[in-house]
Design a protein around this motif. Structure first.
Motif, PDB file in Angstrom:
ATOM      1  N   LYS A   1      51.013 -19.714 -15.859  1.00 40.73           N
ATOM      2  CA  LYS A   1      51.831 -19.080 -14.712  1.00 40.73           C
ATOM      3  C   LYS A   1      51.404 -20.129 -13.513  1.00 40.73           C
ATOM      4  O   LYS A   1      50.140 -20.447 -13.118  1.00 40.73           O
ATOM      5  N   VAL A   2      52.402 -20.429 -12.907  1.00 38.98           N
ATOM      6  CA  VAL A   2      52.194 -21.308 -11.535  1.00 38.98           C
ATOM      7  C   VAL A   2      53.087 -20.641 -10.531  1.00 38.98           C
ATOM      8  O   VAL A   2      53.130 -21.404  -9.380  1.00 38.98           O
ATOM      9  N   THR A   3      53.660 -19.289 -10.558  1.00 38.39           N
ATOM     10  CA  THR A   3      54.399 -18.800  -9.426  1.00 38.39           C
ATOM     11  C   THR A   3      53.738 -18.916  -8.162  1.00 38.39           C
ATOM     12  O   THR A   3      54.179 -18.882  -7.021  1.00 38.39           O
ATOM     13  N   GLY A   4      52.159 -18.388  -8.189  1.00 39.30           N
ATOM     14  CA  GLY A   4      51.497 -18.136  -7.045  1.00 39.30           C
ATOM     15  C   GLY A   4      51.459 -19.664  -6.490  1.00 39.30           C
ATOM     16  O   GLY A   4      51.235 -19.714  -5.131  1.00 39.30           O
ATOM     17  N   THR A   5      51.110 -20.752  -7.007  1.00 40.51           N
ATOM     18  CA  THR A   5      50.997 -21.883  -6.393  1.00 40.51           C
ATOM     19  C   THR A   5      52.212 -22.289  -5.608  1.00 40.51           C
ATOM     20  O   THR A   5      52.137 -22.880  -4.626  1.00 40.51           O
ATOM     21  N   ILE A   6      53.415 -21.885  -6.305  1.00 37.71           N
ATOM     22  CA  ILE A   6      54.723 -22.341  -5.656  1.00 37.71           C
ATOM     23  C   ILE A   6      54.959 -21.319  -4.319  1.00 37.71           C
ATOM     24  O   ILE A   6      55.270 -22.036  -3.354  1.00 37.71           O
ATOM     25  N   ARG A   7      54.485 -20.090  -4.370  1.00 38.07           N
ATOM     26  CA  ARG A   7      54.579 -19.132  -3.331  1.00 38.07           C
ATOM     27  C   ARG A   7      53.531 -19.893  -2.051  1.00 38.07           C
ATOM     28  O   ARG A   7      54.017 -19.614  -0.813  1.00 38.07           O
TER      29      ARG A   7
ATOM     30  N   GLY B   1      62.138 -16.061   2.992  1.00 36.06           N
ATOM     31  CA  GLY B   1      60.973 -16.416   2.849  1.00 36.06           C
ATOM     32  C   GLY B   1      60.251 -16.029   1.526  1.00 36.06           C
ATOM     33  O   GLY B   1      58.970 -16.196   1.619  1.00 36.06           O
ATOM     34  N   LYS B   2      61.028 -15.561   0.429  1.00 38.91           N
ATOM     35  CA  LYS B   2      60.583 -15.150  -0.774  1.00 38.91           C
ATOM     36  C   LYS B   2      61.215 -15.881  -1.678  1.00 38.91           C
ATOM     37  O   LYS B   2      62.295 -16.048  -1.769  1.00 38.91           O
ATOM     38  N   ILE B   3      60.510 -16.320  -3.024  1.00 41.43           N
ATOM     39  CA  ILE B   3      61.056 -16.673  -4.097  1.00 41.43           C
ATOM     40  C   ILE B   3      61.643 -15.540  -4.756  1.00 41.43           C
ATOM     41  O   ILE B   3      61.520 -14.486  -4.978  1.00 41.43           O
ATOM     42  N   VAL B   4      63.233 -15.614  -5.113  1.00 41.30           N
ATOM     43  CA  VAL B   4      63.982 -14.652  -5.453  1.00 41.30           C
ATOM     44  C   VAL B   4      63.779 -14.864  -7.210  1.00 41.30           C
ATOM     45  O   VAL B   4      63.991 -15.730  -7.774  1.00 41.30           O
ATOM     46  N   THR B   5      63.049 -13.709  -7.678  1.00 41.49           N
ATOM     47  CA  THR B   5      62.730 -13.464  -9.093  1.00 41.49           C
ATOM     48  C   THR B   5      62.970 -12.034  -9.585  1.00 41.49           C
ATOM     49  O   THR B   5      63.038 -11.166  -8.796  1.00 41.49           O
ATOM     50  N   GLY B   6      63.199 -11.890 -11.000  1.00 44.40           N
ATOM     51  CA  GLY B   6      63.196 -10.683 -11.280  1.00 44.40           C
ATOM     52  C   GLY B   6      61.884 -10.008 -11.265  1.00 44.40           C
ATOM     53  O   GLY B   6      60.864 -10.866 -11.159  1.00 44.40           O
TER      54      GLY B   6
END
Length: 134
Positions: free
Chosen positions: A18-24, A104-109
């Motif tokens: 998981k790399v979502t946190g890094t991208i955030r 200001g947020k990544i749109v994900t399900g």
């Protein structure tokens, strides 16, 4: 436009991290509130996918499914490096993903995360993040 480079170390032959946190974190540093993010792997045996984050068995099942379709070794593989399977798996998931930024947020399900997929590890890998405002 904002550009970030990351190093990621994998510790298994095939792995999804998981790399979502890094991208955030990159998004937060950029201050962008509306736009898109492109994540890109410059490797021919590693890429990105978006998939379920709630049940770790999903990642397990994906990796086993890929292995069943593209086994690590086959007598008909000709590539001298012995990683033909990794090239095929990466071609399937792709080298990049595009994410939407809204308010200001990544749109994900609710159950989605972005995963870096290494099919020829363990290795030290790099990936790039480009954040475009608009």
């Amino acid at each position: 436009m904002y550009f970030y480079e990351h190093t990621i170390a994998t510790d298994r032959n095939q792995q999804m991290i998981k790399v979502t946190g890094t991208i955030r974190e990159d998004l937060k540093k950029s201050g962008v509130t509306e736009g898109i993010i492109v994540v890109y792997s410059p490797h021919t045996t590693a890429g990105f996918t978006i998939n379920e984050n709630a049940d770790p068995d999903v990642v397990h099942d994906i990796l086993h499914g890929f292995e069943r379709v593209f086994p690590t070794s086959q007598p008909f593989y000709r590539h001298a490096e012995g990683n033909s399977h990794a090239h095929m798996k990466t071609s399937l998931v792709g080298a990049s993903q595009t994410l939407i930024v809204h308010e200001g947020k990544i749109v994900t399900g609710i159950w989605q995360d972005l995963y870096f997929c290494d099919f020829d590890g363990p290795r030290n890998r790099h990936f790039y993040v480009k954040i475009l405002e608009g």
